[in-house]
Design a protein around this motif. Structure first.
Motif, PDB file in Angstrom:
ATOM      1  N   GLU A  28       0.925  -1.152  -0.052  1.00  0.00           N
ATOM      2  CA  GLU A  28      -0.023   0.092   0.046  1.00  0.00           C
ATOM      3  C   GLU A  28       0.789   1.017  -0.033  1.00  0.00           C
ATOM      4  N   VAL A  29       0.520   2.122  -0.882  1.00  0.00           N
ATOM      5  CA  VAL A  29       1.135   3.488  -1.002  1.00  0.00           C
ATOM      6  C   VAL A  29       0.646   4.437  -0.003  1.00  0.00           C
ATOM      7  N   LYS A  30       1.360   4.799   0.913  1.00  0.00           N
ATOM      8  CA  LYS A  30       0.922   5.652   1.963  1.00  0.00           C
ATOM      9  C   LYS A  30       0.987   7.294   1.466  1.00  0.00           C
ATOM     10  N   ILE A  31      -0.060   8.044   1.248  1.00  0.00           N
ATOM     11  CA  ILE A  31       0.006   9.313   1.132  1.00  0.00           C
ATOM     12  C   ILE A  31       0.217  10.148   2.400  1.00  0.00           C
ATOM     13  N   ASP A  32       1.151  11.087   2.401  1.00  0.00           N
ATOM     14  CA  ASP A  32       1.337  12.087   3.457  1.00  0.00           C
ATOM     15  C   ASP A  32       0.619  13.163   2.852  1.00  0.00           C
ATOM     16  N   LEU A  33      -0.575  13.465   3.580  1.00  0.00           N
ATOM     17  CA  LEU A  33      -1.190  14.759   3.110  1.00  0.00           C
ATOM     18  C   LEU A  33      -0.438  16.094   3.283  1.00  0.00           C
ATOM     19  N   LEU A  34       0.180  16.091   4.544  1.00  0.00           N
ATOM     20  CA  LEU A  34       0.615  17.259   4.962  1.00  0.00           C
ATOM     21  C   LEU A  34       2.141  17.472   4.444  1.00  0.00           C
ATOM     22  N   ASN A  35       2.862  16.565   3.932  1.00  0.00           N
ATOM     23  CA  ASN A  35       4.034  16.884   3.370  1.00  0.00           C
ATOM     24  C   ASN A  35       4.287  16.235   1.973  1.00  0.00           C
ATOM     25  N   ASP A  36       3.524  15.456   1.125  1.00  0.00           N
ATOM     26  CA  ASP A  36       3.719  15.280  -0.123  1.00  0.00           C
ATOM     27  C   ASP A  36       3.386  16.455  -1.010  1.00  0.00           C
ATOM     28  N   GLU A  37       4.135  16.713  -2.128  1.00  0.00           N
ATOM     29  CA  GLU A  37       3.903  18.022  -2.964  1.00  0.00           C
ATOM     30  C   GLU A  37       2.812  17.929  -4.010  1.00  0.00           C
ATOM     31  N   PHE A  38       2.623  16.763  -4.704  1.00  0.00           N
ATOM     32  CA  PHE A  38       1.401  16.636  -5.529  1.00  0.00           C
ATOM     33  C   PHE A  38       1.810  17.478  -6.844  1.00  0.00           C
ATOM     34  N   PRO A  39       2.948  17.075  -7.401  1.00  0.00           N
ATOM     35  CA  PRO A  39       3.565  18.243  -8.155  1.00  0.00           C
ATOM     36  C   PRO A  39       2.347  18.502  -9.620  1.00  0.00           C
ATOM     37  N   GLU A  40       1.967  17.170  -9.875  1.00  0.00           N
ATOM     38  CA  GLU A  40       0.971  17.331 -11.063  1.00  0.00           C
ATOM     39  C   GLU A  40      -0.185  18.262 -10.717  1.00  0.00           C
ATOM     40  N   ALA A  41      -0.795  18.067  -9.782  1.00  0.00           N
ATOM     41  CA  ALA A  41      -1.951  18.974  -9.296  1.00  0.00           C
ATOM     42  C   ALA A  41      -1.493  20.335  -9.021  1.00  0.00           C
ATOM     43  N   LYS A  42      -0.339  20.568  -8.557  1.00  0.00           N
ATOM     44  CA  LYS A  42       0.299  21.989  -8.512  1.00  0.00           C
ATOM     45  C   LYS A  42       0.294  22.806  -9.773  1.00  0.00           C
ATOM     46  N   GLN A  43       0.958  22.019 -10.740  1.00  0.00           N
ATOM     47  CA  GLN A  43       1.014  22.384 -12.049  1.00  0.00           C
ATOM     48  C   GLN A  43      -0.602  22.697 -12.696  1.00  0.00           C
ATOM     49  N   GLU A  44      -1.242  21.706 -12.380  1.00  0.00           N
ATOM     50  CA  GLU A  44      -2.879  21.987 -12.995  1.00  0.00           C
ATOM     51  C   GLU A  44      -3.376  23.369 -12.370  1.00  0.00           C
ATOM     52  N   ILE A  45      -3.088  23.406 -11.013  1.00  0.00           N
ATOM     53  CA  ILE A  45      -3.661  24.766 -10.342  1.00  0.00           C
ATOM     54  C   ILE A  45      -3.239  25.822 -10.740  1.00  0.00           C
ATOM     55  N   SER A  46      -1.814  25.811 -10.961  1.00  0.00           N
ATOM     56  CA  SER A  46      -0.891  26.985 -11.376  1.00  0.00           C
ATOM     57  C   SER A  46      -1.522  27.347 -13.102  1.00  0.00           C
ATOM     58  N   MET A  47      -2.030  26.531 -13.865  1.00  0.00           N
ATOM     59  CA  MET A  47      -2.749  26.630 -15.036  1.00  0.00           C
ATOM     60  C   MET A  47      -3.989  27.299 -14.900  1.00  0.00           C
ATOM     61  N   THR A  48      -4.466  26.863 -13.753  1.00  0.00           N
ATOM     62  CA  THR A  48      -5.982  27.259 -13.618  1.00  0.00           C
ATOM     63  C   THR A  48      -5.796  28.829 -13.120  1.00  0.00           C
ATOM     64  N   LEU A  49      -5.066  29.089 -12.452  1.00  0.00           N
ATOM     65  CA  LEU A  49      -4.862  30.508 -11.911  1.00  0.00           C
ATOM     66  C   LEU A  49      -4.495  31.391 -13.042  1.00  0.00           C
ATOM     67  N   ASP A  50      -3.761  30.781 -14.050  1.00  0.00           N
ATOM     68  CA  ASP A  50      -3.173  31.772 -15.329  1.00  0.00           C
ATOM     69  C   ASP A  50      -4.579  31.982 -16.142  1.00  0.00           C
ATOM     70  N   SER A  51      -5.355  30.908 -16.185  1.00  0.00           N
ATOM     71  CA  SER A  51      -6.427  31.108 -17.020  1.00  0.00           C
ATOM     72  C   SER A  51      -7.623  31.923 -16.404  1.00  0.00           C
ATOM     73  N   ILE A  52      -7.534  31.858 -15.114  1.00  0.00           N
ATOM     74  CA  ILE A  52      -8.677  32.920 -14.423  1.00  0.00           C
ATOM     75  C   ILE A  52      -7.938  34.380 -14.679  1.00  0.00           C
ATOM     76  N   ALA A  53      -6.882  34.407 -14.595  1.00  0.00           N
ATOM     77  CA  ALA A  53      -6.292  35.917 -14.755  1.00  0.00           C
ATOM     78  C   ALA A  53      -6.610  36.393 -16.380  1.00  0.00           C
ATOM     79  N   GLN A  54      -6.474  35.300 -17.148  1.00  0.00           N
ATOM     80  CA  GLN A  54      -6.566  35.601 -18.650  1.00  0.00           C
ATOM     81  C   GLN A  54      -8.021  35.812 -18.865  1.00  0.00           C
ATOM     82  N   SER A  55      -9.151  35.031 -18.073  1.00  0.00           N
ATOM     83  CA  SER A  55     -10.488  35.404 -18.426  1.00  0.00           C
ATOM     84  C   SER A  55     -10.872  36.826 -17.885  1.00  0.00           C
ATOM     85  N   VAL A  56     -10.009  37.259 -16.772  1.00  0.00           N
ATOM     86  CA  VAL A  56     -10.572  38.763 -16.330  1.00  0.00           C
ATOM     87  C   VAL A  56      -9.847  39.620 -17.395  1.00  0.00           C
TER      88      VAL A  56
END
Length: 170
Positions: A28-56
């Protein structure tokens, strides 16, 4: 010949039975919610922030609103006022960003994205210079956006805005 076919079938059956008794260990792979970085999700959110700014910047209010997951759970705090819901948030954002006549600056500074599996907390400082006709509004705030990973991508489920204290000039 029938005897050899029966023998082969019995052998195959025996192998299958004994083979099935073998335990397969799955680690079983343990996920450390406090310390794991989740880089793919961070990239998706960064792109979402860019899209929010562009929509404005594009004045695309429907696109801006689409980055919110309005539900009875949606909340917003701003300007020290009582909590708003999704209806009030959408009304405010359409009213404000729909009235902007020119965007001189739309910077999101000191962005920190903290992902906790399918929830992310994004904190940043705004430096928005918006014109409303001849009037200039400078918006320097501390902003927190709480995102949830939905079937439509990362969407805002909570916003918090408060003034950002500027260092005094000497």
């Amino acid at each position: 010949m029938k005897l050899s076919v029966k023998f082969v079938l019995i052998m195959i059956l025996g192998i299958l039975i004994f083979g099935c008794k073998e335990k397969v260990e799955v680690e079983e792979v343990k996920i450390d919610l406090l310390n794991d970085e989740f880089p793919e999700a961070k990239q998706e959110i960064s792109m979402t922030l860019d899209s929010i700014a562009q929509s404005v910047k594009d004045g695309n209010l429907d696109k801006l609103i689409s980055f919110h997951a309005y539900s009875p759970k949606f909340t917003e705090f701003k300007n020290g006022e009582v909590r708003n819901d999704g209806t009030e948030n959408e009304k405010f954002e359409r009213g404000v960003f729909g009235s902007v006549t020119e965007i001189l600056k739309f910077d999101m500074n000191d962005v920190k994205i903290a992902v906790y599996d399918n929830v992310a907390n994004v904190t940043l400082h705004t430096d928005f210079h918006l014109k409303f006709g001849e009037d200039l509004a400078v918006v320097n705030e501390q902003m927190t956006l709480l995102f949830l990973d939905t079937e439509n991508g990362w969407r805002i489920v909570h916003e918090h805005h408060s003034p950002l204290n500027q260092p005094e000039e000497e």
